[in-house]
Design an enzyme around this catalytic site. Structure first.
Site, mmCIF file in Angstrom:
data_model
loop_
_atom_site.group_PDB
_atom_site.id
_atom_site.type_symbol
_atom_site.label_atom_id
_atom_site.label_comp_id
_atom_site.label_asym_id
_atom_site.label_seq_id
_atom_site.Cartn_x
_atom_site.Cartn_y
_atom_site.Cartn_z
ATOM 1 N N ASP A 192 -2.275 -14.664 -1.459
ATOM 2 C CA ASP A 192 -3.399 -13.750 -1.690
ATOM 3 C C ASP A 192 -4.756 -14.340 -1.336
ATOM 4 O OD1 ASP A 192 -2.152 -11.343 -2.680
ATOM 5 O OD2 ASP A 192 -1.608 -12.477 -4.459
ATOM 6 N N ASP B 179 2.130 -6.118 1.023
ATOM 7 C CA ASP B 179 0.731 -6.442 0.722
ATOM 8 C C ASP B 179 0.201 -7.574 1.604
ATOM 9 O OD1 ASP B 179 2.502 -5.674 -1.412
ATOM 10 O OD2 ASP B 179 0.896 -5.907 -2.874
#
Length: 397
Positions: free
Chosen positions: A115, A175
């Site tokens: 992330d 994602d």
């Protein structure tokens, strides 16, 4: 009876305001939404202005939910402030954007998850775009190098998670497409072609293995570390393995639009168009294009919507409209206008000072775990404000 009457009146009032919102010129809606976002976000920022660590995350059961920089969403509120500085050029917002961005600087060195791209590019990336601060550039390049350590050239993908090893050998989630923007920027900024090659490889492999024949996608694909081939395909956050989790579809859409922008490869444009066709023509897509949390949720139309998925789609479709023929561009812009009017209405936008000072209501984090369900989420606010700014630039007002 009295309670029922009050609820009925409140419902009528919201419906009346929503209808009134549809009658406003879209320019007025967008500028009004940005002005409100400014007021609400300044309130939010003031709460924690004296801290060096706290970042907004959500608001549930009447209480604020915050995090430090380690939470995957940590870059989103600083990113909201940068977009609002872009809108206002207000030095108060600039100072707050710098303040909140500095709180996640340590994440540039993290190699334990994927992330980093979201955390740094939404915050330092927007900050560098708007200020040219050379320190921000160095943070971004360090972060890209950290992210690159998670790329396995034998598999051709960036590993998303290191946990749940009994279930996944090399998990990659949809994602992860959102982190490729940092690598592509770093390739341009540094001249290191390896960053671009990693991003392209990841996008290519994701296109092959994440997508079904109807162009919906899985959430998680785990790869066998010996053969390099998928051994598990599932929806960790969706309803079921073969369902279409709405935010996952949105991540993929956004990711392939940005891949086309950065590479010019028509294959990525084609994939973005296929995903778009799946979404806008899905029988369970509501007329206002704010999707249910999963397109296959069993109680539609009595299922929760996910404002975050709607905001991500809106932002992606505004950009996509720049790359397609006039007729489709017009249709996409009309869809986005419907989305923005809906999100800016009282059905989704909070009252000033309410909702924990988040902008949007009614997002769904992880339904099956009852985690962050029907609450505001910081990434919903980010992509909403980004969509408003993208629409404003597209239309030139």
């Amino acid at each position: 009876m009295k309670t029922s009457f009050v609820l009925t009146c409140a419902t009528i009032f919201v419906l009346f305001q929503a209808v009134a919102q549809q009658d406003k010129p879209i320019q007025e809606v967008v500028n009004g939404a940005l002005d409100f976002s400014m007021q609400q976000s300044l309130r939010m920022a003031a709460k924690y202005a004296d801290s060096t660590e706290v970042l907004p995350r959500s608001f549930a059961n009447g209480e604020m939910v915050t995090s430090d920089s380690r939470w995957w969403c940590s870059g989103y509120f600083p990113g909201v402030l940068w977009h609002l500085y872009d809108y206002s050029r207000d030095d108060r917002v600039l100072d707050l954007a710098r303040n909140y961005t500095s709180r996640i600087e340590r994440e540039q060195h993290v190699t334990e998850h994927h992330d980093i791209g979201l955390m740094l590019y939404c915050s330092f990336g927007n900050g560098f775009r708007l200020t040219g601060d050379p320190h921000y550039r160095e943070v971004l390049l360090t972060g890209a190098s950290s992210l690159a350590t998670r790329f396995n050239p034998e598999i051709g993908l960036i590993r998303s998670w290191d946990w749940n090893r009994h279930r996944w050998q090399y998990p990659v989630i949809i994602d992860n497409m959102m982190n490729l923007e940092l690598l592509l920027w770093a390739a341009r900024a540094s001249g290191k072609e390896a960053f671009r090659e990693m991003a392209v490889s990841h996008a290519d492999q994701t296109l092959i293995h994440h997508y079904r024949t109807d162009e919906s996608c899985y959430h998680v694909v785990s790869y066998d570390t010996l053969s390099g081939h998928p051994h598990v395909k599932e929806n960790f956050q969706g309803l079921a393995d073969e369902s279409s989790w709405s935010r996952g579809q949105a991540w993929g859409l956004y990711g392939y639009v940005l891949m086309y922008r950065e590479t010019g490869n028509p294959r990525y444009l084609g994939q973005a168009l296929k995903i778009t066709d799946f979404l806008i023509n899905h029988p369970n897509m509501p007329d206002d294009y704010i999707p249910y949390w999963d397109f296959n949720a069993p109680r539609i139309p009595d299922e929760l919507r996910d404002a975050s998925a709607g905001a991500i789609m809106a932002s992606a479709w505004i950009e996509l409209s720049r790359y397609v023929h006039e007729e489709l561009a017009g249709r996409l812009v009309n869809i986005v206008e419907t989305q923005l009017r809906t999100l800016a209405s009282p059905a989704y936008t909070a009252e000033l000072g309410e909702n924990g000072d988040f902008i949007l209501k009614h997002s769904v984090g992880f339904m099956l775990e009852n985690a962050e369900v029907d609450v505001p989420l910081t990434y919903a606010d980010y992509y909403y404000v980004e969509a408003l700014m993208r629409y404003k630039r597209l239309m030139g007002f």
